[in-house]
Design a protein around this motif. Sequence first.
Motif, PDB file in Angstrom:
ATOM      1  N   LEU A 101      -2.239   5.372  -4.658  1.00  0.00           N
ATOM      2  CA  LEU A 101      -1.475   4.198  -5.074  1.00  0.00           C
ATOM      3  C   LEU A 101      -2.371   3.010  -5.403  1.00  0.00           C
ATOM      4  O   LEU A 101      -2.197   1.924  -4.849  1.00  0.00           O
ATOM      5  CB  LEU A 101      -0.487   3.796  -3.958  1.00  0.00           C
ATOM      6  CG  LEU A 101       0.385   4.906  -3.377  1.00  0.00           C
ATOM      7  CD1 LEU A 101       1.409   4.306  -2.440  1.00  0.00           C
ATOM      8  CD2 LEU A 101       1.055   5.713  -4.464  1.00  0.00           C
ATOM      9  N   ASN A 103      -2.421   1.131  -7.889  1.00  0.00           N
ATOM     10  CA  ASN A 103      -1.736   0.018  -8.549  1.00  0.00           C
ATOM     11  C   ASN A 103      -0.913  -0.826  -7.588  1.00  0.00           C
ATOM     12  O   ASN A 103      -0.210  -1.738  -7.999  1.00  0.00           O
ATOM     13  CB  ASN A 103      -0.811   0.544  -9.644  1.00  0.00           C
ATOM     14  CG  ASN A 103      -1.572   1.254 -10.727  1.00  0.00           C
ATOM     15  OD1 ASN A 103      -2.769   1.004 -10.903  1.00  0.00           O
ATOM     16  ND2 ASN A 103      -0.914   2.152 -11.439  1.00  0.00           N
ATOM     17  N   CYS A 104      -1.003  -0.479  -6.325  1.00  0.00           N
ATOM     18  CA  CYS A 104      -0.111  -1.133  -5.376  1.00  0.00           C
ATOM     19  C   CYS A 104      -0.656  -2.439  -4.845  1.00  0.00           C
ATOM     20  O   CYS A 104      -1.850  -2.581  -4.601  1.00  0.00           O
ATOM     21  CB  CYS A 104       0.153  -0.188  -4.208  1.00  0.00           C
ATOM     22  SG  CYS A 104       0.840  -1.001  -2.776  1.00  0.00           S
ATOM     23  N   CYS A 116      11.253 -10.974  -5.732  1.00  0.00           N
ATOM     24  CA  CYS A 116      11.147 -10.470  -4.358  1.00  0.00           C
ATOM     25  C   CYS A 116       9.708 -10.319  -3.899  1.00  0.00           C
ATOM     26  O   CYS A 116       9.003 -11.289  -3.768  1.00  0.00           O
ATOM     27  CB  CYS A 116      11.952  -9.204  -4.131  1.00  0.00           C
ATOM     28  SG  CYS A 116      12.048  -8.053  -5.460  1.00  0.00           S
ATOM     29  N   CYS A 117       9.287  -9.137  -3.676  1.00  0.00           N
ATOM     30  CA  CYS A 117       8.016  -8.915  -2.978  1.00  0.00           C
ATOM     31  C   CYS A 117       6.827  -9.570  -3.649  1.00  0.00           C
ATOM     32  O   CYS A 117       6.554  -9.332  -4.778  1.00  0.00           O
ATOM     33  CB  CYS A 117       7.788  -7.423  -2.855  1.00  0.00           C
ATOM     34  SG  CYS A 117       9.216  -6.591  -2.193  1.00  0.00           S
TER      35      CYS A 117
ATOM     36  N   MET B  34       7.266   6.654  -3.329  1.00  0.00           N
ATOM     37  CA  MET B  34       6.146   5.756  -3.054  1.00  0.00           C
ATOM     38  C   MET B  34       5.291   5.552  -4.299  1.00  0.00           C
ATOM     39  O   MET B  34       4.920   4.416  -4.634  1.00  0.00           O
ATOM     40  CB  MET B  34       5.276   6.344  -1.933  1.00  0.00           C
ATOM     41  CG  MET B  34       5.881   6.262  -0.551  1.00  0.00           C
ATOM     42  SD  MET B  34       6.115   4.578   0.042  1.00  0.00           S
ATOM     43  CE  MET B  34       4.413   4.084   0.341  1.00  0.00           C
ATOM     44  N   GLN B  35       5.014   6.624  -4.991  1.00  0.00           N
ATOM     45  CA  GLN B  35       4.227   6.513  -6.215  1.00  0.00           C
ATOM     46  C   GLN B  35       4.939   5.655  -7.251  1.00  0.00           C
ATOM     47  O   GLN B  35       4.336   4.795  -7.887  1.00  0.00           O
ATOM     48  CB  GLN B  35       3.975   7.905  -6.799  1.00  0.00           C
ATOM     49  CG  GLN B  35       3.028   8.750  -5.978  1.00  0.00           C
ATOM     50  CD  GLN B  35       2.718  10.058  -6.674  1.00  0.00           C
ATOM     51  OE1 GLN B  35       3.615  10.709  -7.198  1.00  0.00           O
ATOM     52  NE2 GLN B  35       1.460  10.466  -6.669  1.00  0.00           N
ATOM     53  N   ALA B  38       4.794   2.074  -6.349  1.00  0.00           N
ATOM     54  CA  ALA B  38       3.452   1.534  -6.573  1.00  0.00           C
ATOM     55  C   ALA B  38       3.199   1.305  -8.063  1.00  0.00           C
ATOM     56  O   ALA B  38       2.603   0.293  -8.448  1.00  0.00           O
ATOM     57  CB  ALA B  38       2.400   2.473  -6.004  1.00  0.00           C
ATOM     58  N   ASP B  39       3.682   2.231  -8.876  1.00  0.00           N
ATOM     59  CA  ASP B  39       3.496   2.086 -10.319  1.00  0.00           C
ATOM     60  C   ASP B  39       4.203   0.852 -10.845  1.00  0.00           C
ATOM     61  O   ASP B  39       3.627   0.067 -11.588  1.00  0.00           O
ATOM     62  CB  ASP B  39       4.046   3.324 -11.046  1.00  0.00           C
ATOM     63  CG  ASP B  39       3.116   4.514 -10.910  1.00  0.00           C
ATOM     64  OD1 ASP B  39       1.966   4.319 -10.477  1.00  0.00           O
ATOM     65  OD2 ASP B  39       3.543   5.644 -11.228  1.00  0.00           O
ATOM     66  N   GLN B  41       4.966  -1.600  -9.375  1.00  0.00           N
ATOM     67  CA  GLN B  41       4.456  -2.805  -8.734  1.00  0.00           C
ATOM     68  C   GLN B  41       5.618  -3.644  -8.201  1.00  0.00           C
ATOM     69  O   GLN B  41       5.779  -3.807  -7.013  1.00  0.00           O
ATOM     70  CB  GLN B  41       3.645  -3.623  -9.743  1.00  0.00           C
ATOM     71  CG  GLN B  41       2.865  -4.731  -9.125  1.00  0.00           C
ATOM     72  CD  GLN B  41       1.645  -4.196  -8.384  1.00  0.00           C
ATOM     73  OE1 GLN B  41       1.382  -3.012  -8.368  1.00  0.00           O
ATOM     74  NE2 GLN B  41       0.938  -5.088  -7.723  1.00  0.00           N
ATOM     75  N   MET B  42       6.397  -4.146  -9.136  1.00  0.00           N
ATOM     76  CA  MET B  42       7.546  -4.949  -8.740  1.00  0.00           C
ATOM     77  C   MET B  42       8.580  -4.071  -8.051  1.00  0.00           C
ATOM     78  O   MET B  42       8.625  -2.876  -8.253  1.00  0.00           O
ATOM     79  CB  MET B  42       8.168  -5.594  -9.965  1.00  0.00           C
ATOM     80  CG  MET B  42       7.331  -6.695 -10.555  1.00  0.00           C
ATOM     81  SD  MET B  42       8.250  -7.524 -11.846  1.00  0.00           S
ATOM     82  CE  MET B  42       9.817  -7.841 -11.031  1.00  0.00           C
ATOM     83  N   CYS B  43       9.402  -4.701  -7.269  1.00  0.00           N
ATOM     84  CA  CYS B  43      10.382  -3.969  -6.482  1.00  0.00           C
ATOM     85  C   CYS B  43      11.491  -3.399  -7.362  1.00  0.00           C
ATOM     86  O   CYS B  43      11.766  -3.897  -8.437  1.00  0.00           O
ATOM     87  CB  CYS B  43      10.981  -4.892  -5.446  1.00  0.00           C
ATOM     88  SG  CYS B  43       9.743  -5.919  -4.672  1.00  0.00           S
ATOM     89  N   CYS B  84       9.468  -2.787  -2.292  1.00  0.00           N
ATOM     90  CA  CYS B  84       8.085  -2.655  -2.728  1.00  0.00           C
ATOM     91  C   CYS B  84       7.277  -1.998  -1.608  1.00  0.00           C
ATOM     92  O   CYS B  84       7.701  -1.957  -0.461  1.00  0.00           O
ATOM     93  CB  CYS B  84       7.495  -4.009  -3.068  1.00  0.00           C
ATOM     94  SG  CYS B  84       7.421  -5.122  -1.672  1.00  0.00           S
ATOM     95  N   VAL B  85       6.137  -1.488  -1.974  1.00  0.00           N
ATOM     96  CA  VAL B  85       5.258  -0.880  -0.980  1.00  0.00           C
ATOM     97  C   VAL B  85       4.774  -1.960  -0.020  1.00  0.00           C
ATOM     98  O   VAL B  85       4.451  -3.069  -0.437  1.00  0.00           O
ATOM     99  CB  VAL B  85       4.054  -0.211  -1.669  1.00  0.00           C
ATOM    100  CG1 VAL B  85       3.062   0.299  -0.637  1.00  0.00           C
ATOM    101  CG2 VAL B  85       4.522   0.923  -2.563  1.00  0.00           C
ATOM    102  N   SER B  86       4.758  -1.627   1.228  1.00  0.00           N
ATOM    103  CA  SER B  86       4.250  -2.576   2.222  1.00  0.00           C
ATOM    104  C   SER B  86       2.728  -2.567   2.215  1.00  0.00           C
ATOM    105  O   SER B  86       2.094  -1.555   2.532  1.00  0.00           O
ATOM    106  CB  SER B  86       4.748  -2.194   3.611  1.00  0.00           C
ATOM    107  OG  SER B  86       3.998  -2.872   4.603  1.00  0.00           O
TER     108      SER B  86
END
Lengths: 117, 117
Positions: A101, A103-104, A116-117, B34-35, B38-39, B41-43, B84-86
């Motif tokens: 990941l 790009n994360c 949001c995030c 998850m991927q 991550a791609d 990026q935004m939620c 989004c990914v934490s």
Amino acid sequence: MSKDLPLIHELSRDDIRLAAMLKALGNPVRFRIMQHLADRQMCITGDIVAFTSLAQSTVSQHLKVLREAGLIEGEIEGPATCYCVSAEGLQFLKGQIESWLPNCCQSEPRIAKSNCC
Amino acid sequence: MSKDLPLIHELSRDDIRLAAMLKALGNPVRFRIMQHLADRQMCITGDIVAFTSLAQSTVSQHLKVLREAGLIEGEIEGPATCYCVSAEGLQFLKGQIESWLPNCCQSEPRIAKSNCC
DNA sequence: GGTTTTTATCGTAAAATTACGATATAGAAG
DNA sequence: CTTCTATATCGTAATTTTACGATAAAAACC
């Protein structure tokens, strides 16, 4: 391992292997067996049965899953089988996770309220 | 998450969290989500439903698992929820895996024939 | 040879996970 | 206030995983 949704077809070979490893490690017993094997360094076998206090057939099954995921290697040693962590497998796992990941979370830790995030 | 054998009790707090994350990631759908997160990026949210072509309730369930494992974060944005990914979670995962099983495979890659591995 | 030891595999029961539709909740929009 | 949109939760069926005992296989030992 092959009827896994259309989703899986878009994955790279490495991602498929990584996912399989994560699935194998997703079970707490197998997670623990990996630690045990790493601690003992040297290979084990029925020792793991005593360690886990599970039935021998159950442990054998778990070992098979770990073996097929490429996380451990077994070698027949007389009447017994000797297992150890697969150096190659573990190295692969670590390398993949490290670069997973990419790009994360490029934006700062956690500020933006909008979007949001 | 708490009736997990006596085995789990010997684990450190970090190991327990790591095992929980691996369990969450052990499912191919969640791995893929998850991927995707991550791609983008935004939620996202109902977007994931379209992406996975699974029922909305099913996706919502998977998102809950990922959220409870600390791998993603959700924020209510109007009528929707944005995920989004934490960053913290992913960082923890990577750090833990990196230093996982430090005692493993110290001997050379794979030579010894005696003592098996 | 037969016996013992160690592990793998088979068949199956129990438990957990996954997926779904239906329903409930919360906010936006009219 | 009513309607529409987007999610979460509930109850449940289907599938998968896990665990077990019984059995089979292979090698050491007598």
